[in-house]
Design a protein around this motif. Sequence first.
Motif, mmCIF file in Angstrom:
data_model
loop_
_atom_site.group_PDB
_atom_site.id
_atom_site.type_symbol
_atom_site.label_atom_id
_atom_site.label_comp_id
_atom_site.label_asym_id
_atom_site.label_seq_id
_atom_site.Cartn_x
_atom_site.Cartn_y
_atom_site.Cartn_z
ATOM 1 N N ARG A 3 4.131 0.739 0.756
ATOM 2 C CA ARG A 3 4.044 1.914 1.575
ATOM 3 C C ARG A 3 3.848 1.259 3.067
ATOM 4 O O ARG A 3 4.479 1.820 3.983
ATOM 5 C CB ARG A 3 3.130 2.980 1.383
ATOM 6 N N TYR A 90 6.562 14.396 -11.999
ATOM 7 C CA TYR A 90 6.635 13.604 -13.093
ATOM 8 C C TYR A 90 5.628 12.779 -13.583
ATOM 9 O O TYR A 90 4.681 12.668 -12.565
ATOM 10 C CB TYR A 90 7.918 12.980 -13.373
ATOM 11 N N LEU A 92 5.213 9.575 -14.093
ATOM 12 C CA LEU A 92 5.308 8.031 -13.063
ATOM 13 C C LEU A 92 5.605 8.454 -11.830
ATOM 14 O O LEU A 92 5.777 7.307 -10.951
ATOM 15 C CB LEU A 92 6.085 7.177 -14.001
ATOM 16 N N TYR A 93 6.296 9.531 -11.228
ATOM 17 C CA TYR A 93 6.698 9.726 -10.001
ATOM 18 C C TYR A 93 6.962 11.053 -9.781
ATOM 19 O O TYR A 93 6.926 11.735 -10.435
ATOM 20 C CB TYR A 93 7.980 8.824 -9.739
ATOM 21 N N THR A 94 7.222 11.584 -8.222
ATOM 22 C CA THR A 94 7.464 12.658 -7.874
ATOM 23 C C THR A 94 8.709 12.655 -7.257
ATOM 24 O O THR A 94 9.219 11.743 -6.500
ATOM 25 C CB THR A 94 6.430 13.062 -6.735
ATOM 26 N N HIS A 95 9.664 13.688 -7.871
ATOM 27 C CA HIS A 95 11.027 13.793 -7.157
ATOM 28 C C HIS A 95 11.018 14.877 -5.877
ATOM 29 O O HIS A 95 10.413 15.955 -6.290
ATOM 30 C CB HIS A 95 11.867 14.169 -8.271
#
Length: 105
Positions: A3, A90, A92-95
């Motif tokens: 990041r 989700y 493992l990640y965010t959409h």
Amino acid sequence: MRREHYLLVNGYSTNYWGWGGEDDDMHARIVKKHLKVERPPASIARYKMLKHKHQKLNPARMKVLRTAHIRIDSDGVNNVKYNLLNTTFYHLYTHFLIDVGEQPK
């Protein structure tokens, strides 16, 4: 990309529409900020392109790319405008589904 590195290079340029140039622009940003690209061997990590619809080749991409080193601090995360349409969490990640509007004339 971490990041802090993404923010250091000001993310991706907002000047690319259609296909072509944005990856080379990102590389120029990485080099300009003295970061290093590391590519681990295939036995450790593999990269696969996401499936996507092919877009029309952007005829202005090379003109925009030639100014990548000049625009790095004024074109990217700090000037992007968008509308958030949907957020899906989700494991493992965010959409995030966003609308960036129409291509400027």
